[in-house]
Design a protein around this motif. Structure first.
Motif, PDB file in Angstrom:
ATOM      1  N   LEU A 277      -7.398  15.357 -57.874  1.00 42.38           N
ATOM      2  CA  LEU A 277      -8.232  15.974 -58.515  1.00 42.38           C
ATOM      3  C   LEU A 277      -8.208  14.955 -60.106  1.00 42.38           C
ATOM      4  O   LEU A 277      -7.410  15.239 -60.272  1.00 42.38           O
ATOM      5  N   GLU A 278      -9.852  15.105 -59.916  1.00 45.87           N
ATOM      6  CA  GLU A 278     -10.019  14.158 -61.620  1.00 45.87           C
ATOM      7  C   GLU A 278      -9.775  15.089 -62.110  1.00 45.87           C
ATOM      8  O   GLU A 278     -10.509  16.498 -62.473  1.00 45.87           O
ATOM      9  N   HIS A 279      -9.768  14.618 -63.916  1.00 47.31           N
ATOM     10  CA  HIS A 279      -9.024  15.204 -64.823  1.00 47.31           C
ATOM     11  C   HIS A 279      -9.955  14.135 -66.022  1.00 47.31           C
ATOM     12  O   HIS A 279      -9.036  12.893 -65.518  1.00 47.31           O
ATOM     13  N   PRO A 306      -5.617   4.715 -57.849  1.00 45.70           N
ATOM     14  CA  PRO A 306      -6.787   4.466 -58.561  1.00 45.70           C
ATOM     15  C   PRO A 306      -7.970   4.767 -58.442  1.00 45.70           C
ATOM     16  O   PRO A 306      -8.519   5.089 -58.794  1.00 45.70           O
ATOM     17  N   HIS A 307      -8.020   5.751 -57.451  1.00 50.41           N
ATOM     18  CA  HIS A 307      -9.481   6.453 -57.270  1.00 50.41           C
ATOM     19  C   HIS A 307      -8.877   7.229 -57.884  1.00 50.41           C
ATOM     20  O   HIS A 307     -10.919   7.460 -59.140  1.00 50.41           O
ATOM     21  N   GLU A 308      -8.717   8.344 -58.896  1.00 47.96           N
ATOM     22  CA  GLU A 308      -8.920   9.373 -59.504  1.00 47.96           C
ATOM     23  C   GLU A 308      -8.469   8.669 -60.745  1.00 47.96           C
ATOM     24  O   GLU A 308      -9.358   9.078 -61.809  1.00 47.96           O
ATOM     25  N   PHE A 309      -8.063   7.610 -61.223  1.00 42.82           N
ATOM     26  CA  PHE A 309      -8.418   6.992 -62.091  1.00 42.82           C
ATOM     27  C   PHE A 309      -9.704   6.573 -62.442  1.00 42.82           C
ATOM     28  O   PHE A 309      -9.974   6.541 -63.673  1.00 42.82           O
ATOM     29  N   VAL A 310      -9.887   5.811 -62.069  1.00 42.62           N
ATOM     30  CA  VAL A 310     -11.259   5.313 -61.384  1.00 42.62           C
ATOM     31  C   VAL A 310     -11.797   6.325 -62.036  1.00 42.62           C
ATOM     32  O   VAL A 310     -13.520   6.009 -62.787  1.00 42.62           O
ATOM     33  N   HIS A 311     -12.191   8.070 -61.363  1.00 46.78           N
ATOM     34  CA  HIS A 311     -13.396   9.292 -61.909  1.00 46.78           C
ATOM     35  C   HIS A 311     -13.005   9.772 -63.647  1.00 46.78           C
ATOM     36  O   HIS A 311     -13.416   9.996 -63.788  1.00 46.78           O
ATOM     37  N   SER A 312     -11.597   8.983 -64.316  1.00 43.43           N
ATOM     38  CA  SER A 312     -11.735   9.100 -65.483  1.00 43.43           C
ATOM     39  C   SER A 312     -12.872   8.915 -66.603  1.00 43.43           C
ATOM     40  O   SER A 312     -13.309   8.984 -66.949  1.00 43.43           O
ATOM     41  N   TYR A 340     -20.797   9.222 -57.596  1.00 46.52           N
ATOM     42  CA  TYR A 340     -20.121  10.015 -57.878  1.00 46.52           C
ATOM     43  C   TYR A 340     -18.616   9.581 -57.376  1.00 46.52           C
ATOM     44  O   TYR A 340     -16.775   9.467 -57.980  1.00 46.52           O
ATOM     45  N   GLU A 341     -18.302   9.945 -56.578  1.00 46.18           N
ATOM     46  CA  GLU A 341     -17.466   9.515 -54.602  1.00 46.18           C
ATOM     47  C   GLU A 341     -16.477   7.938 -54.175  1.00 46.18           C
ATOM     48  O   GLU A 341     -16.420   8.095 -54.188  1.00 46.18           O
ATOM     49  N   GLY A 342     -18.552   7.807 -54.212  1.00 46.73           N
ATOM     50  CA  GLY A 342     -18.878   6.577 -53.473  1.00 46.73           C
ATOM     51  C   GLY A 342     -18.365   5.253 -54.431  1.00 46.73           C
ATOM     52  O   GLY A 342     -17.604   4.710 -53.693  1.00 46.73           O
ATOM     53  N   PHE A 411     -19.517  10.474 -47.652  1.00 46.64           N
ATOM     54  CA  PHE A 411     -20.264   9.301 -48.598  1.00 46.64           C
ATOM     55  C   PHE A 411     -19.370   8.486 -48.978  1.00 46.64           C
ATOM     56  O   PHE A 411     -19.339   8.038 -50.662  1.00 46.64           O
ATOM     57  N   TYR A 412     -17.790   8.851 -49.006  1.00 46.78           N
ATOM     58  CA  TYR A 412     -17.096   8.130 -49.769  1.00 46.78           C
ATOM     59  C   TYR A 412     -16.674   7.068 -49.022  1.00 46.78           C
ATOM     60  O   TYR A 412     -16.746   6.212 -49.506  1.00 46.78           O
ATOM     61  N   ASP A 413     -16.669   7.506 -47.492  1.00 49.60           N
ATOM     62  CA  ASP A 413     -16.381   5.880 -47.245  1.00 49.60           C
ATOM     63  C   ASP A 413     -17.037   4.886 -46.804  1.00 49.60           C
ATOM     64  O   ASP A 413     -17.583   3.364 -47.141  1.00 49.60           O
TER      65      ASP A 413
HETATM   66 ZN   LIG Z   1     -12.460  11.615 -55.386  1.00 48.76          ZN
END
Ligand SMILES: [Zn+2]
Length: 629
Positions: A277-279, A306-312, A340-342, A411-413
């Motif tokens: 979970l991103e913050h 890496p995924h959660e880091f990109v979310h920052s 946002y997720e894709g 939408f992720y993949d």
């Molecule tokens: Zn995500």
């Protein structure tokens, strides 16, 4: 953080809380909030809040719509032991009849402080995100939102909290919050707004380790490991170096950052819900206990950080306007989750490679598997990708059985394939002078500094892409996102100099999943996958040979060609069927009834891979290569 859209907030609050709004009986001031985790091993968290109030009616709210969870997932059913008092007087409360997350009360004349006592029961079994399992005997993940009630009537960035925490003796902790002092096992943190508090979970545990990943970055980056054993904390030096490169490559990609410091919280346990979970200034990453200890396990989950880091950047700083809210009660509009997720999924895979957490070979195997899965998804024939984003809140918890016909949170993949195509198009249109990296720094970069939210609309996104490369991006997304597409979007792979092929060689990701998760995936041959632990069929692809034979999802495979099934027996049956005309015979138990399923299939095992297409330049290898030396 910067306040956003006050007017919408009030209108929607009035709509959502469809009861008569009382005069606000909350006085300005800081809410003292203490969480006691000493009973965490017994699966009970305790909290006390002291809220400045004035006499009169008051509504207390429990956070319902949580950023990053994309649905009304606040775990209200596990909020228990609520006791309210003012001075020595108990204050009765009454849950709203329409909104389960709201409580009505009356503050007595003369009272200036409302004391709230409550408990949260972290579940041990199923549950999504912060509503999922969060404890073992040796550790806990504490999301403040699970343990607080807040007064209605003010925005979450105006409500100030003074948080503190008591830990079991000898336990360590990790959080983005700044420590202000300690008394014994009680830790006091700096005063923060409700928004920042919910954005800053805490991991605690008996086995803990902090690794500094700052490297050449301007601000501190740390990894806080909390695990069920000391052994599980044993991260290899090469993984540590790759994580340092992840930070450098992430900052190089976006050109700036939006945090004062960044804390990766990584919980390693088989008893905690596995997710990320991103913050803004941290991420809550939860993985199985032994993930760092062997390469197969690590490869399977290396993309999480890496995924959660990109979310920052893509999620917290730039956020689709339907997902930017001033409180936790207003529903999200999730239509732009394909960005946002894709896009985050695509950039996550790119950074996993650029950092060296993955080899280029493994990254291609991951991409091949995504492409193959989305190419074998009959749900594409009735549901556009856009509907999976709008319906995300009902799809996250949907069953694995039937998922190829239902579609899940694709939408992720599918975002990986679509944004790869965008990347290759920009590279082609600009004769190799520009890439999606330029779009990322232009759209998500901005000035480095404090965490803030800068919401964007679909029109702004399309316009910003046009600035990077002139193209009809609206038409591009209309086709791929908003229309029904029976075929998966594979042009990005083709443009990047590769093609999807199937061979008898196992795919590296699927091979890892067989070993670690006990999944045997025959989706691309017989048309089903199953658990090797109990033979339970996970899903059957409609229209596949297995479906034609009548195999049902969730049934249990017992025998293959008259012999008790094992993965080896099944593989052997596939090899035999390739050389003769006899169907493969499965004995299957379906809800207590046994039957024979005949599968008329003779093409052997098939697993997806990418093969070099020499007619095109190898853009994929360029994309996956580190930007920094
Ligand atoms: Zn995500």
């Amino acid at each position: 953080m910067r306040p956003i859209r006050h007017i919408t907030l009030i209108v929607v609050l009035l709509l959502v809380l469809s009861f008569e709004r009382p005069a606000v009986a909350q006085a300005p001031g800081v809410i003292d909030f203490h969480v006691d985790l000493t009973d965490a091993p017994s699966r009970i968290f305790h909290a006390r809040l002291s809220v400045p109030v004035q006499a009169g009616p008051l509504i207390l709210l429990y956070p319902k719509w949580l950023p990053g969870e994309h649905g009304p997932t606040g775990p209200i059913a596990d909020l228990v032991g609520i006791k309210l008092s003012a001075g020595d007087q108990p204050v009765p409360w009454d849950r709203d009849s329409g909104e389960m997350f709201a409580f009505h009360l009356n503050i007595p004349v003369g009272a200036t402080q409302l004391d709230i006592e409550l408990d949260y029961l972290p579940p041990s079994g199923s549950g999504q995100f912060t509503a999922g399992a969060a404890t073992s005997d040796r550790l806990a993940v504490m999301s403040w939102n699970t343990l607080l009630l807040y007064p209605a009537g003010r925005q979450a960035n105006e409500l100030m909290f003074r948080p503190s925490l008591t830990l079991p003796s000898g336990w360590g902790f990790g959080t983005a919050l700044v420590e202000q002092g300690r008394e014994g096992s009680k830790i006091r943190f700096e005063t923060v707004s409700l928004l920042e508090l919910v954005d800053s979970p805490v991991t605690v545990g008996a086995h803990h380790r902090v690794i500094d990943l700052t490297g050449d970055a301007e601000v501190r980056h740390q990894l806080h490991l909390i695990a069920d054993s000391d052994e599980a904390l044993g991260m290899k030096p090469e993984t540590e170096q790759a994580l340092q490169r992840l930070i450098a490559e992430g900052i190089a990609l976006f050109g700036s950052y939006h945090y004062r410091k960044y804390d990766f919280l990584l919980t390693l346990s088989d008893h905690v819900a596995s997710f990320g979970l991103e913050h803004h200034e941290s991420s809550d990453n939860r993985l199985p206990e032994r993930t760092l200890l062997d390469d197969t396990r690590l490869n399977l989950r290396a993309g999480l950080l890496p995924h959660e880091f990109v979310h920052s950047w893509n999620a917290k700083y730039r956020r689709p306007e339907g997902l930017a809210r001033d409180d936790f009660q207003q529903p999200f509009e999730t239509d732009l989750l394909w960005v946002y997720e894709g896009l985050t999924s695509y950039l996550g895979e790119v950074l996993t490679s650029r950092s060296g957490l993955w080899t280029p070979d493994y990254a291609r195997e991951s991409l091949a598997l995504i492409a193959a899965e989305l190419s074998n998804r009959p749900g594409r024939t009735w549901r556009p990708l856009a509907d999976t984003t709008r319906a995300a809140q009902i799809l996250y918890g949907s069953s694995r059985a039937g998922s190829s016909w239902r579609r899940g949170v694709d939408f992720y993949d599918e975002g990986v394939l679509i944004w790869l195509e965008v990347d290759t198009l920009i590279r082609r249109l600009s004769d190799g002078r520009r890439s999606l990296d330029d779009f990322c720094s232009a759209f998500f970069g901005g000035e480095s500094g404090l965490p803030e939210v800068d919401p964007f609309s679909y029109a702004e996104l399309v316009a910003a892409l046009g600035e990077i490369a002139a193209y009809d991006w609206a038409e591009f997304f209309d086709t791929r996102i908003y229309s029904i597409q029976a075929e998966a979007p594979l042009d990005g792979i083709t443009n990047s100099g590769w093609r999807l092929v199937y061979t008898e060689e196992p795919n590296l990701v699927q091979q890892g999943e067989r070993e670690v998760y006990k999944r045997f995936d025959l989706t691309f041959s017989l048309g089903f996958s199953l658990s090797t632990e109990d033979g339970r069929v996970r899903d059957v692809i409609p229209g596949s040979p297995a479906a034609a034979g009548g195999l049902a999802p969730a049934s249990i495979l017992v025998a293959v060609n008259d012999r008790r099934w094992t993965p080896e027996i099944l593989r052997q049956a596939l090899a035999v069927a390739r050389d003769d005309d006899e169907p493969i015979r499965l004995l299957v138990e379906n809800s207590e009834f046994f039957s024979e399923v005949l599968i008329d299939y003779h093409d052997g095992e098939r697993y997806p891979h990418l093969e070099r297409n020499d007619a095109e330049p190898d853009l994929l290898s360029e994309i996956l290569a580190p930007r920094l030396r």
